[in-house]
Design an enzyme around this catalytic site. Structure first.
Site, short mmCIF file in Angstrom:
data_model
loop_
_atom_site.label_atom_id
_atom_site.label_comp_id
_atom_site.label_asym_id
_atom_site.label_seq_id
_atom_site.Cartn_x
_atom_site.Cartn_y
_atom_site.Cartn_z
N GLU A 176 18.39 -41.29 51.94
CA GLU A 176 17.70 -40.01 52.04
C GLU A 176 18.49 -38.94 52.80
O GLU A 176 17.90 -38.04 53.40
CB GLU A 176 16.30 -40.18 52.67
CG GLU A 176 15.35 -41.00 51.80
CD GLU A 176 13.94 -41.05 52.37
OE1 GLU A 176 13.76 -40.72 53.55
OE2 GLU A 176 13.02 -41.42 51.62
N GLU A 186 12.08 -46.00 45.89
CA GLU A 186 10.92 -46.08 46.79
C GLU A 186 9.77 -45.29 46.15
O GLU A 186 9.99 -44.30 45.46
CB GLU A 186 11.20 -45.48 48.18
CG GLU A 186 12.21 -46.24 49.01
CD GLU A 186 12.39 -45.62 50.40
OE1 GLU A 186 11.43 -44.97 50.90
OE2 GLU A 186 13.48 -45.77 50.97
#
Length: 756
Positions: free
Chosen positions: A393, A458
């Site tokens: 991320e 995710e």
């Protein structure tokens, strides 16, 4: 010939920074005897601070080095030390390693005195280190501390194989080719050697072999071997994870052909690729990837779980949750976890350590080095199908991520790279666009792919955190949320797959989670016990492996208040019958209207009323799943009663007396029908007799009527008796046995041979 010795036993530990500990003659009487894997601090499963384990500690191991090791290479290999380690032998500094998630080794013969007692000392810095990945800013998981993974000592000759890489090419059911690359370490003079490589069946039968002359210069040399060809290979796949052994020997030339070193490596022959149609192919066949993310941390022990517990996690993911892949988030996994994934056919996406933050040039170089360590260590695992080369991320960084991709492809041309990102319009430099998709989770929808190949890495997680003791409605919505996202990804053929966040609840820093240092994002709790969502994943496996029926409700007076008149059933059956008090009242088929793409949609019984069923006259609610009109599985609920008995259930009833081996012991408070009382939070007290230790809170307060502790073996074989009680009234008993450690250990001087 090399020997690999167990170096886990009989260490001495001090939870303080005592610099003189490195010296051979330092008095360590105040040190505590410990065995590896070891956490520098045992903690409760929640409500503790990360500062509890953020300190410097020392480990010492007394070693009796035999005289016949003179001239040998002695390599001490650590699978993981958190976070920075300095290694000393008899007071001399040998080397330092930064980062807690990758293995490292040092050749120590220069500092060892053969025929005498020696001391290996390790200074372990487990403080917060913002200069070393994954740290730098906030990190949404705890790192813990200690020598928390296995240690071994390799004893071999002056010239040895430092590492081997076996790359499989052109793999089909008819043939396959293997190219071997090796790093040879020669502590003597340059000489010509013969490199002999054999491919062996699991029973040791030689399938193919090849011999290549090489020049081993003084120091380190990387050499390649001619291609080895295999006819009609037995391919590794998720349903038939067939493993060969590659044996490589480093021999002198001439008649005697003295074997300087030999290395055995398990391999699987398979092809794994992402194609431009967006799909993932294993051995040429498309495979939709269905998985979860996994953190390595365990209650009480942090990351310091023995091989048994690591391997059990892999079994749970594959067999109990029905997954075909796992993402090792956000760092390399323990080697024993990967070994088990190889054995059972669980695919692994493994990535370099990190979480959102990218540091300065020096920090980036350390990240690159950790990436190299990960790939060099793990590239022979057939279970690994994708390398994560981007900090999880993180923002775009073109120069940095061009370097990580280039390095990964150089070290392992056979595997694709991915880069997990949270921005859908992020720069795409890797082979697979891997994306954390939380955007429309609450609507049950996924973002449409903007690149190909495309893998969702995710979803859910922080969008709907759920505790095992939350309301029935929340648990059902949590499970159905996962079902909707999986339905979405199955409905888009050019999405390669999706991994939910996450498998197990995990410990996190103070800036995240529910305030008790736990993120309740798992489909199982931190003890690995399934929530309703865990049963959804279990229901997605094929019924030929395990037929599943799970009623996601409790039979209690607030039945209709909890989730109206709906009874969700997670099942992989073709149809199901609903029985009340033994009488069939309804039949339903899977809900393909709302879940048209799921392999096995839930079955939703509606019009269910506690009061119409007779309220207090109810005796049971039973669902029978059928395939081809034949009953294959069922689940029955009874009206919840009052506490009747405790149960203790161990994952294993036999342990190895190595001082670190342990097994999970599940404790639950149940009614007379054997149902766990989901609102019970009674305090359970434990008593241990025999050569074992309790790892966990004592007393332990139940969560959702259940929980778990661990029983750990000591170094003494024998019988362990565990007794659990509630209020001194209800009791349960469990008996385990420990057997002597059979593996050869690094010799221990007489003064430290204490079995504790």
């Amino acid at each position: 010939m090399r020997q690999i010795l167990n170096f886990n036993t009989e260490w001495w530990f001090c939870p303080q920074d005592e610099p003189q500990s490195k010296h051979k003659k330092y008095k360590d009487d105040h040190f505590e005897e410990v065995h590896i894997p070891h956490t520098n601090k045992l903690v409760p499963h929640h409500y503790f601070s990360e500062t509890d384990y953020q300190f410097v500690s020392w480990y010492r191991r007394h070693v009796e080095v035999p005289a016949d090791w003179t001239g040998k290479s002695l390599i001490v290999e650590f699978d993981g030390v958190m976070s920075v380690s300095e290694v000393y032998v008899n007071g001399a500094f040998v080397g330092e390693h930064e980062g807690g998630y990758t293995s490292f080794s040092f050749e120590i013969s220069e500092w060892v005195v053969c025929g005498e007692s020696n001391v290996i000392a390790v200074r372990v810095d487990s403080t917060r280190r913002p200069d070393i990945p994954p740290e730098g800013r906030l990190v949404d998981y705890m790192l813990f501390g200690g020598i928390y993974r296995n240690v071994r000592l390799i004893v071999t000759n002056a010239v040895y194989i430092e590492w081997a890489s076996y790359e499989w090419k052109d793999v089909t059911a008819q043939e396959a080719s293997m190219d071997g690359t090796f790093r040879i370490n020669n502590r003597g003079e340059a000489k010509t050697l013969m490199l002999h490589t054999s491919l062996l069946s699991p029973l040791g039968k030689v399938i193919e072999q090849i011999t290549t002359p090489i020049m081993a210069d003084a120091g380190e040399t990387e050499v390649s071997q001619m291609t080895l060809h295999v006819k009609n290979p037995h391919l590794w796949n998720i349903d038939d994870p067939y493993l060969y052994v590659v044996r490589t020997s480093l021999c002198d030339t001439g008649v005697d052909s003295f074997v300087n070193d030999d290395l055995n490596t398990r391999v699987g022959i398979r092809s794994a690729e992402f194609r431009k149609d967006g799909k993932f192919y294993l051995n040429g066949c498309p495979l939709k990837l269905r998985g979860l993310n996994r953190h390595q941390m365990f209650p009480y022990l942090g990351g310091a779980m023995c091989e048994r517990g690591q391997r059990k996690d892999a079994d749970m993911l594959k067999e109990e949750l029905g997954l075909n892949f796992v993402r090792s988030s956000h760092y390399p996994a323990d080697p024993s976890f990967l070994d088990r994934c190889d054995e059972i056919g669980l695919l692994v996406f493994e990535e370099l350590p990190g979480w959102q933050y990218i540091g300065d040039a020096q920090w980036k170089n350390k990240a690159l080095y950790q990436l190299e360590e990960m790939i060099v260590r793990d590239r022979n695992h057939p279970s690994i199908f994708l390398w994560g080369v981007r900090i999880n991320e993180s923002q775009d960084d073109t120069e940095f991520y061009l370097r990580t991709n280039e390095l990964a492809h150089k070290l392992d041309p056979s595997r694709a790279t991915g880069g997990v990102r949270a921005l859908h319009d992020s720069e795409f430099l890797e082979d697979v666009f891997t994306y954390n998709d939380f955007t429309r989770n609450r609507e049950g929808k996924i973002m449409q792919p903007n690149h190909s190949p495309y893998l969702i890495t995710e979803y859910m997680g922080h969008m709907y955190p759920t505790k095992s003791y939350d309301s029935v409605e929340r648990q059902i919505k949590h499970a159905l949320g996962h079902a909707h996202i999986q339905n979405g990804q199955y409905g888009v053929p050019h999405v390669a797959g999706a991994a939910g966040w996450c498998a197990f609840d995990y410990n996190t820093h103070q800036d995240f989670g529910s305030g008790d240092r736990v993120c309740y994002h798992g489909v199982c709790d931190i003890f690995r016990l399934p929530k309703f969502a865990g049963h959804f994943y279990r229901s997605q496996q094929e019924p030929s492996k395990q037929p599943v029926v799970f009623i996601a409700r409790y039979l209690i007076p607030s039945f209709n208040e909890d989730f109206r008149d709906v009874v969700p059933v997670f099942t992989n059956c073709e149809e199901a019958d609903l029985f009340i008090n033994g009488v069939q009242i309804a039949s339903e088929r899977p809900d393909y209207v709302n879940y048209p793409s799921l392999p096995h949609p839930p079955i939703m019984f509606t019009g269910c009323s506690w009061w119409e069923w007779g309220s207090s006259l109810l005796t049971s609610l039973r669902v029978v799943g059928k395939i081809g009109g034949i009953a294959v599985a069922e689940h029955e609920l009874f009206p919840m009663g009052i506490p009747d008995h405790l149960i203790l259930q161990a994952d294993d009833l036999e342990l190895i007396a190595d001082g670190a081996d342990c097994t999970r012991v599940v404790v639950a408070l149940q009614d007379s029908k054997g149902q766990t009382l989901q609102l019970a939070h009674h305090a359970v007290s434990f008593h241990i007799e025999g050569p074992g230790k309790l790892i966990g809170e004592n007393p332990f307060s139940l969560e959702a009527g259940r929980g778990a502790v661990y029983i750990q073996a000591t170094r003494t074989p024998g019988t362990i008796r565990c007794i659990a009680t509630v209020k001194g009234v209800m009791a349960a008993e469990l008996v385990l046995r420990t057997r002597a450690l059979q593996a050869q250990i690094v010799p221990v001087p007489q003064r430290t041979k204490q079995l504790t």
